[in-house]
Design an enzyme around this catalytic site. Structure first.
Site, short mmCIF file in Angstrom:
data_model
loop_
_atom_site.label_atom_id
_atom_site.label_comp_id
_atom_site.label_asym_id
_atom_site.label_seq_id
_atom_site.Cartn_x
_atom_site.Cartn_y
_atom_site.Cartn_z
N LYS A 82 0.84 -1.19 0.00
CA LYS A 82 0.00 0.00 0.00
C LYS A 82 0.88 1.24 0.00
O LYS A 82 1.89 1.30 0.71
CB LYS A 82 -0.91 -0.03 1.22
CG LYS A 82 -1.96 1.07 1.28
CD LYS A 82 -2.90 0.82 2.44
CE LYS A 82 -3.96 1.90 2.57
NZ LYS A 82 -4.93 1.60 3.65
N SER A 160 -9.68 2.04 2.31
CA SER A 160 -8.50 2.76 1.85
C SER A 160 -7.48 1.85 1.20
O SER A 160 -6.66 2.28 0.41
CB SER A 160 -7.87 3.56 3.00
OG SER A 160 -7.26 2.73 3.94
N SER A 184 -10.40 -1.15 6.63
CA SER A 184 -9.72 -1.05 5.34
C SER A 184 -8.89 -2.27 4.94
O SER A 184 -8.25 -2.24 3.89
CB SER A 184 -8.85 0.20 5.30
OG SER A 184 -9.68 1.34 5.25
#
Length: 468
Positions: A82, A160, A184
Site C-alpha cells: 500500500k 482505503s 480497510s
C-alpha cells in the site's frame, strides 16, 4: 510468461514450486509485472510499479536459492505494498495529490522485513487519499481514481486499501500489504473475495507508514488464503523500538497458527448486522457458512450478542481527533483543498473542533468496551459474522448512502485492537463476492487464522478467480 493458473496460486503453493525450482523467481516477477502493466491501469490498482527494484530482488533470490540459501516461504514471492509505506527511492504518495512527489530515503519496517524474508516488491498499491483519515464520500477519493473490482469493474473494491485488493484479486501479485484503522483490510477483502488479516494492534510495526490514528492504525496482509496471511504475518510481526505503539517482543512475536489443542468455541454475532440492512444474498451465504462451520469436528458453535453502547461514536471521535493531529500541517496550510473528495476537503477542520473533553470521554468508553469484550472472550475463542451486509457498491456510488449501516464489531474491533480476518464465503448478484469475518481477543491472531483455515478446508470459495 507464466500462465494465469500459476499466477493465481497461493503463496504457499508458489513457495513449494520455487523451493523445488519448478518456478524461477525471475520469471515469476516478470510475469506479474507484465500482467500488472496490462491490467493495473485499467483497474486503477497501482500508484506506481517498481520494476527495477523487483527485478534486482528477483535475480538475487534466484541466485540465493540456486546456492541452497532458501530463506523461507516468502523467498521469491512478488507482492505489492500500500502506497503509505515508505520505499527508498520511490514515491510514497499516500494516495493524495499534495504528496504525489513525496520521497523518503528509508524503507518502512514492514518493507525491510519482507525484503529480509526474500519477498519481491513489484509495486505500490493505490489507496484512498490519506487512508480516508479526513473522510470521503466517493470511491474516486484518490489521486489515481477509484479502484475497480476485478470481479465486476462497474463496482468498487472498498476501503482505503482499495488498490491492494484490486492487485491481489486480479492476479497482479501473490499478496499485498494493506492497513486498517476501521475496515480497510476486512472490507476490501470481503468485497473482492480475498483473505485479509488485521493483526492485533501493535503486533506489526508502523515505522515508515503514514500515520492516521496513532492508537488504531494496523498493518496486515491481503492474500488468497488464510494460510497465506499466516505466512506473511509471521514475517512482518515483531517489536520495533521505532514504533511507540509496538508491543513488547514477547507479545509482538508471532509463531504462526498451528493446530488448536481443543475445539474452537465460535460465537456467531447475532446483532452485528441489522436485518433491514442485510441483503438477502448475504444472509443466505452467511447462513450456509455457519452451517459449514457447525459440521467441523474442531468447532463448537453458539450465539453471542455484542454489548450495546456508543462504541462506534467513540471510535469515530478518536479517529477524527488523531487524524486532525496527524494532518495538522496540511489542514492549517489549506493544502486539503487539493484533495479530490468534497468531504476530505473539510473533514480535518471538523476534526479540529472536537473538544478535549469529548476525546477523553471516548477514551473512557474505550476502556469500558475493552472490559466488556474481555468478558465475552472468556466464553468464546472467536466471534463470527458476515464481513459486510451488502456486496460491493458501484464505482460511482455515494458511499454515505450505499454503506450507511451500523458496524458494531468494526468500531469495537478497532477501538479494542482486536485481530480479525475476512475470507470469502459466496457470491451475490453481479458476480460479487461475499465474505465471513472472524474476530478474537488481542494476541489471539492464530485463532482467527485457525477458524478461517477450518472454513477454507471445507470450501473452495478462496480458489475462485475472476475472468481476466
Amino acid at each position: 510468461m507464466l500462465s494465469e493458473d500459476v499466477l493465481y496460486l497461493t503463496v504457499a503453493e508458489l513457495a513449494r514450486r520455487i523451493r523445488r525450482r519448478e518456478i524461477s523467481p525471475v520469471e515469476l516477477a516478470e510475469s506479474y509485472l507484465e500482467r500488472s502493466r496490462k491490467l493495473g491501469s485499467r483497474l486503477n490498482a497501482y500508484a506506481n510499479l517498481t520494476p527495477e527494484l523487483a527485478m534486482k530482488q528477483a535475480r538475487a533470490t534466484e541466485k540465493e536459492i540456486a546456492a541452497g540459501k532458501y530463506r523461507g516461504p516468502l523467498h521469491g514471492i512478488p507482492y505489492a505494498a500500500k502506497d503509505l509505506l515508505a520505499v527508498r527511492g520511490y514515491p510514497t504518495t499516500w494516495g493524495a495529490r499534495p504528496y504525489v512527489k513525496q520521497m523518503f530515503d528509508y524503507d518502512a519496517t514492514v518493507i525491510r522485513k519482507l525484503e529480509e524474508a526474500g519477498a519481491v516488491l513489484i509495486g505500490k498499491a493505490a489507496m484512498i487519499a490519506l487512508a480516508g483519515g479526513l473522510g470521503y464520500r466517493f470511491p474516486s477519493a484518490s489521486a489515481t481514481g477509484a479502484a475497480k473490482n476485478p470481479w465486476n469493474e462497474a463496482h468498487w473494491t472498498c476501503g482505503s486499501s482499495s488498490g491492494s485488493a484490486a492487485v491481489v484479486a486480479a492476479g497482479l501479485a501473490a499478496f499485498a500489504i494493506g492497513t486498517e484503522t476501521w475496515g480497510s483490510i476486512l472490507c476490501p477483502s470481503g468485497f473482492t473475495g480475498l483473505s485479509g488479516l488485521r493483526p492485533t494492534f501493535g503486533r506489526v510495526s508502523r515505522y515508515g507508514a503514514m500515520a492516521l490514528s496513532y492508537s488504531m492504525d494496523k498493518i496486515g496482509p491481503m492474500a488468497r488464503s488464510a494460510e497465506d496471511c499466516d505466512l506473511v504475518l509471521k514475517a512482518i510481526a515483531g517489536h520495533d523500538a521505532e514504533d511507540a505503539g509496538s508491543l513488547p517482543e514477547a507479545a509482538a512475536r508471532y509463531a504462526g497458527a498451528g493446530e488448536p489443542a481443543r475445539p474452537l468455541r465460535i460465537g456467531w454475532m447475532t446483532n452485528q448486522w441489522k436485518e433491514k440492512d442485510t441483503a438477502a444474498e448475504v444472509g443466505k451465504a452467511a447462513a450456509e457458512a455457519r452451517r459449514v462451520l457447525e459440521t467441523h469436528p474442531m468447532i463448537k458453535m453458539g450465539d453471542v450478542a455484542l454489548p450495546e453502547g456508543p462504541w462506534e461514536t467513540a471510535a469515530g471521535t478518536i479517529v477524527s481527533v488523531e487524524a486532525a493531529a496527524a494532518f495538522r500541517e496540511l489542514i492549517q496550510s489549506e493544502g486539503v483543498a487539493e484533495l479530490t473528495d468534497p468531504v476530505a476537503k473539510i473533514g480535518g477542520y471538523i476534526g479540529e473542533t472536537i473538544s478535549a473533553s469529548d476525546f477523553m470521554t471516548a477514551q473512557r468508553i474505550r476502556d469500558v468496551v475493552q472490559k466488556k469484550m474481555e468478558e465475552i472472550f472468556t466464553r468464546v475463542d472467536v466471534l463470527a459474522a458476515a464481513s459486510l451486509p451488502v456486496t460491493a457498491p458501484g464505482i460511482d456510488a455515494n458511499l454515505d448512502e450505499t454503506l450507511a449501516f451500523s458496524d458494531p464489531i468494526g468500531g469495537i474491533g478497532n477501538i479494542c485492537g482486536l485481530p480479525g480476518i475476512s475470507v470469502p464465503c459466496g457470491f451475490g448478484a453481479g458476480n460479487l463476492p461475499i465474505g465471513i469475518q472472524f474476530i478474537a481477543r488481542p494476541q489471539d491472531d492464530a485463532k482467527v487464522v485457525q477458524a478461517a483455515r477450518f472454513f477454507q478446508a471445507k470450501t473452495d470459495w478462496h480458489r475462485r478467480r475472476p475472468a481476466a
